[in-house]
Design a protein around this motif. Structure first.
Motif, PDB file in Angstrom:
ATOM      1  N   ASP A   1       1.211  -0.982   0.349  1.00 42.08           N
ATOM      2  CA  ASP A   1       0.163   0.330  -0.118  1.00 42.08           C
ATOM      3  C   ASP A   1       0.854   0.707  -0.253  1.00 42.08           C
ATOM      4  OD1 ASP A   1       1.179  -0.009   2.614  1.00 42.08           O
ATOM      5  OD2 ASP A   1      -0.836  -0.269   3.619  1.00 42.08           O
ATOM      6  N   SER A   2       2.251   0.770  -0.679  1.00 38.58           N
ATOM      7  CA  SER A   2       3.083   2.094  -0.201  1.00 38.58           C
ATOM      8  C   SER A   2       3.521   2.838  -1.533  1.00 38.58           C
ATOM      9  CB  SER A   2       3.427   2.081   0.280  1.00 38.58           C
ATOM     10  OG  SER A   2       4.062   2.010   1.539  1.00 38.58           O
ATOM     11  N   ARG A   3       4.058   4.326  -2.030  1.00 41.14           N
ATOM     12  CA  ARG A   3       4.762   4.244  -3.068  1.00 41.14           C
ATOM     13  C   ARG A   3       5.807   4.721  -3.307  1.00 41.14           C
ATOM     14  NH1 ARG A   3       1.540   1.401  -4.750  1.00 41.14           N
ATOM     15  NH2 ARG A   3      -0.747   1.043  -5.979  1.00 41.14           N
ATOM     16  N   GLY A   4       6.658   4.658  -4.317  1.00 45.90           N
ATOM     17  CA  GLY A   4       8.182   5.213  -3.760  1.00 45.90           C
ATOM     18  C   GLY A   4       8.782   4.865  -2.906  1.00 45.90           C
ATOM     19  N   PHE A   5       8.734   4.080  -2.660  1.00 46.99           N
ATOM     20  CA  PHE A   5       9.204   2.734  -1.663  1.00 46.99           C
ATOM     21  C   PHE A   5      11.388   2.186  -1.931  1.00 46.99           C
ATOM     22  CE2 PHE A   5       6.741  -0.853  -2.818  1.00 46.99           C
ATOM     23  CZ  PHE A   5       7.467  -1.246  -3.379  1.00 46.99           C
ATOM     24  N   ALA A   6      11.972   2.462  -1.255  1.00 45.28           N
ATOM     25  CA  ALA A   6      13.350   1.770  -2.005  1.00 45.28           C
ATOM     26  C   ALA A   6      13.081   0.181  -1.560  1.00 45.28           C
ATOM     27  CB  ALA A   6      14.510   2.170  -0.920  1.00 45.28           C
ATOM     28  N   THR A   7      13.878  -0.383  -2.342  1.00 37.35           N
ATOM     29  CA  THR A   7      14.534  -1.928  -2.568  1.00 37.35           C
ATOM     30  C   THR A   7      15.625  -2.264  -2.272  1.00 37.35           C
ATOM     31  OG1 THR A   7      12.959  -1.683  -4.374  1.00 37.35           O
ATOM     32  CG2 THR A   7      13.824  -3.766  -4.235  1.00 37.35           C
ATOM     33  N   VAL A   8      15.630  -3.529  -0.940  1.00 35.30           N
ATOM     34  CA  VAL A   8      17.216  -3.734  -0.568  1.00 35.30           C
ATOM     35  C   VAL A   8      17.157  -5.263  -1.636  1.00 35.30           C
ATOM     36  CG1 VAL A   8      18.275  -4.774   0.799  1.00 35.30           C
ATOM     37  CG2 VAL A   8      17.141  -2.762   1.305  1.00 35.30           C
ATOM     38  N   ILE A   9      18.221  -5.665  -2.446  1.00 39.67           N
ATOM     39  CA  ILE A   9      18.378  -6.737  -2.788  1.00 39.67           C
ATOM     40  C   ILE A   9      19.109  -7.603  -2.113  1.00 39.67           C
ATOM     41  CG2 ILE A   9      18.946  -7.786  -5.152  1.00 39.67           C
ATOM     42  CD1 ILE A   9      18.125  -6.010  -6.994  1.00 39.67           C
ATOM     43  N   TRP A  10      19.029  -8.931  -1.807  1.00 40.28           N
ATOM     44  CA  TRP A  10      20.040  -9.732  -0.533  1.00 40.28           C
ATOM     45  C   TRP A  10      20.257 -10.841  -1.708  1.00 40.28           C
ATOM     46  CZ3 TRP A  10      21.756  -9.593   4.112  1.00 40.28           C
ATOM     47  CH2 TRP A  10      22.062 -10.815   4.845  1.00 40.28           C
ATOM     48  N   PHE A  11      21.569 -10.654  -1.643  1.00 44.17           N
ATOM     49  CA  PHE A  11      22.003 -12.526  -2.012  1.00 44.17           C
ATOM     50  C   PHE A  11      22.614 -13.105  -1.132  1.00 44.17           C
ATOM     51  CE2 PHE A  11      22.992  -8.945  -5.242  1.00 44.17           C
ATOM     52  CZ  PHE A  11      22.617  -9.685  -6.173  1.00 44.17           C
TER      53      PHE A  11
ATOM     54  N   ILE B   1      17.795   1.781  -5.333  1.00 40.71           N
ATOM     55  CA  ILE B   1      17.839   0.084  -5.407  1.00 40.71           C
ATOM     56  C   ILE B   1      19.168   0.004  -4.459  1.00 40.71           C
ATOM     57  CG2 ILE B   1      18.476  -1.962  -7.071  1.00 40.71           C
ATOM     58  CD1 ILE B   1      16.569  -1.104  -8.572  1.00 40.71           C
ATOM     59  N   TYR B   2      18.792  -0.921  -3.622  1.00 42.64           N
ATOM     60  CA  TYR B   2      20.264  -1.059  -2.784  1.00 42.64           C
ATOM     61  C   TYR B   2      21.269  -2.992  -2.923  1.00 42.64           C
ATOM     62  CZ  TYR B   2      19.131   3.778  -0.714  1.00 42.64           C
ATOM     63  OH  TYR B   2      19.586   5.232  -0.536  1.00 42.64           O
ATOM     64  N   LEU B   3      21.943  -3.167  -2.713  1.00 41.10           N
ATOM     65  CA  LEU B   3      23.163  -4.079  -2.753  1.00 41.10           C
ATOM     66  C   LEU B   3      23.424  -4.492  -1.656  1.00 41.10           C
ATOM     67  CD1 LEU B   3      23.862  -4.411  -6.548  1.00 41.10           C
ATOM     68  CD2 LEU B   3      21.202  -4.378  -5.791  1.00 41.10           C
ATOM     69  N   THR B   4      23.132  -5.665  -1.046  1.00 38.26           N
ATOM     70  CA  THR B   4      23.289  -6.211   0.154  1.00 38.26           C
ATOM     71  C   THR B   4      23.874  -7.860  -0.369  1.00 38.26           C
ATOM     72  OG1 THR B   4      23.798  -6.105   2.427  1.00 38.26           O
ATOM     73  CG2 THR B   4      20.787  -6.626   1.427  1.00 38.26           C
ATOM     74  N   GLY B   5      24.538  -8.703   0.811  1.00 38.92           N
ATOM     75  CA  GLY B   5      24.658  -9.307   1.176  1.00 38.92           C
ATOM     76  C   GLY B   5      25.674 -10.304   2.314  1.00 38.92           C
ATOM     77  N   HIS B   6      25.938 -11.212   2.325  1.00 39.56           N
ATOM     78  CA  HIS B   6      26.380 -11.338   3.147  1.00 39.56           C
ATOM     79  C   HIS B   6      27.601 -12.756   2.591  1.00 39.56           C
ATOM     80  CE1 HIS B   6      28.226 -14.665   6.735  1.00 39.56           C
ATOM     81  NE2 HIS B   6      28.002 -13.336   7.217  1.00 39.56           N
ATOM     82  N   SER B   7      28.612 -12.934   3.183  1.00 42.46           N
ATOM     83  CA  SER B   7      29.705 -13.453   2.603  1.00 42.46           C
ATOM     84  C   SER B   7      29.789 -13.719   1.229  1.00 42.46           C
ATOM     85  CB  SER B   7      29.639 -14.869   3.186  1.00 42.46           C
ATOM     86  OG  SER B   7      30.639 -16.065   2.561  1.00 42.46           O
ATOM     87  N   ALA B   8      29.804 -14.601   0.399  1.00 48.35           N
ATOM     88  CA  ALA B   8      29.644 -14.718  -0.925  1.00 48.35           C
ATOM     89  C   ALA B   8      28.307 -13.511  -1.276  1.00 48.35           C
ATOM     90  CB  ALA B   8      28.799 -15.991  -1.352  1.00 48.35           C
ATOM     91  N   GLY B   9      27.579 -13.445  -0.851  1.00 45.85           N
ATOM     92  CA  GLY B   9      26.452 -12.317  -1.016  1.00 45.85           C
ATOM     93  C   GLY B   9      26.899 -11.260  -1.281  1.00 45.85           C
ATOM     94  N   GLY B  10      27.695 -10.788  -0.157  1.00 41.26           N
ATOM     95  CA  GLY B  10      28.837  -9.774  -0.445  1.00 41.26           C
ATOM     96  C   GLY B  10      29.776  -9.247  -1.382  1.00 41.26           C
TER      97      GLY B  10
END
Length: 289
Positions: free
Chosen positions: A63-73, A148-157
């Motif tokens: 129900d929101s507009r204009g939100f950010a997205t975090v991509i998790w690897f 759009i923000y990218l994140t992840g742990h270890s190999a995902g980082g």
């Protein structure tokens, strides 16, 4: 008598407040989850294994507009693991896209396994394809492709940094690192990944910096802001803090915005204390609540 009047007035005020509280609860953000969304382009070269692996889950404020997205690897040395949405990142006003990608062969992978021929470059290419899908499609869910923000742990980082720093992976989609809002790797390799080194029979104790190392790309123009987080230098995997510290220094010398946190007392599995730092960072970016 006076105290009784005050009590009655307080009780009446509390009763009057109940409908208002209910309205506030009803206005709470509603999140939806879409599972196993294919992210490869229709004309992408893909066997059944790639088609099966190349999906993502999207958790977003419906129900929101204009939100950010975090991509998790996800992590797993590029040879193991599966997509999941970290619970600590949920319900902060932004969307989360959890990505699966092809896995390179591990030590016990059979020669006839579906992923027997997968290389580290294939993992990176899949990660870039997922980022491109989010960039092109998030607006249809209400999101802002410029956030759009990218994140992840270890190999995902590691995937976060390679996709976000090496221009050639996003270039086939008409995108560049400058189209991303930020990179937030958790304990990611900044030298050449150990799985890539193993492909060439190079020891994990032999550091390499080549085109499969984020450090190689510190001179890429217009990189997005980068937040580096690692565990304690004495408890981390082989040199992981020092790799990130050197990346930070070289990025600063090349005039790129970068911050590094070392989580004292935590080893490589440092995601639990790192998550609040991610959320606080996104709050400073005015995309989290």
């Amino acid at each position: 008598m006076f105290h009784r009047i005050l009590f009655f007035a307080a009780a009446l005020a509390a009763l009057l407040a109940l409908p208002f509280a209910g309205t506030a609860a009803a206005e709470k953000t509603v999140y939806e989850l879409k599972r196993d969304i294919p992210y490869l382009a229709a004309n992408a070269k893909a066997d059944s294994y790639r088609r099966d692996r190349c999906t993502l889950d999207l958790y977003y404020p419906a129900d929101s507009r204009g939100f950010a997205t975090v991509i998790w690897f996800h992590g797993g040395g590029l040879t193991a693991g599966s997509k999941h949405i970290p619970s600590q990142l949920k319900n902060h006003g932004f969307a989360i896209a959890a990505v699966n990608y092809r896995l390179a062969p591990g030590g016990k992978t059979a020669k006839d396994a579906p992923n027997a021929g997968v290389k580290v470059t294939d993992c990176i290419e899949d990660a870039a394809a997922a980022v491109a899908w989010v960039y092109r499609n998030i607006a249809s869910f209400g999101g802002d492709p410029k956030k759009i923000y990218l994140t992840g742990h270890s190999a995902g980082g590691y995937l976060t940094l390679m996709v976000g720093m090496a221009p050639k992976y996003l270039a086939p989609y008409g995108l560049s690192p400058a189209d991303l809002a930020g990179l937030m790797p958790l304990s990611g390799h900044t030298i050449t990944h150990f799985t890539a080194r193993r492909e060439r029979n190079i020891s994990i104790l032999q550091p390499v910096v080549d085109e499969l190392a984020p450090l190689y790309f510190v001179r890429t123009p217009n990189l997005p802001p980068i937040l580096l987080i690692t565990g304690d230098r004495e408890l981390e995997m082989v040199g992981r803090y020092e790799e990130n510290a050197y990346l930070m220094r070289m990025l600063k010398l090349n005039k790129h915005p970068v911050t590094l946190y070392e989580l004292q007392g935590y080893g490589h599995n440092m995601t639990e204390p790192a998550m609040p730092l991610l959320v606080n960072y996104l709050k400073k970016e005015n995309v989290a609540k």
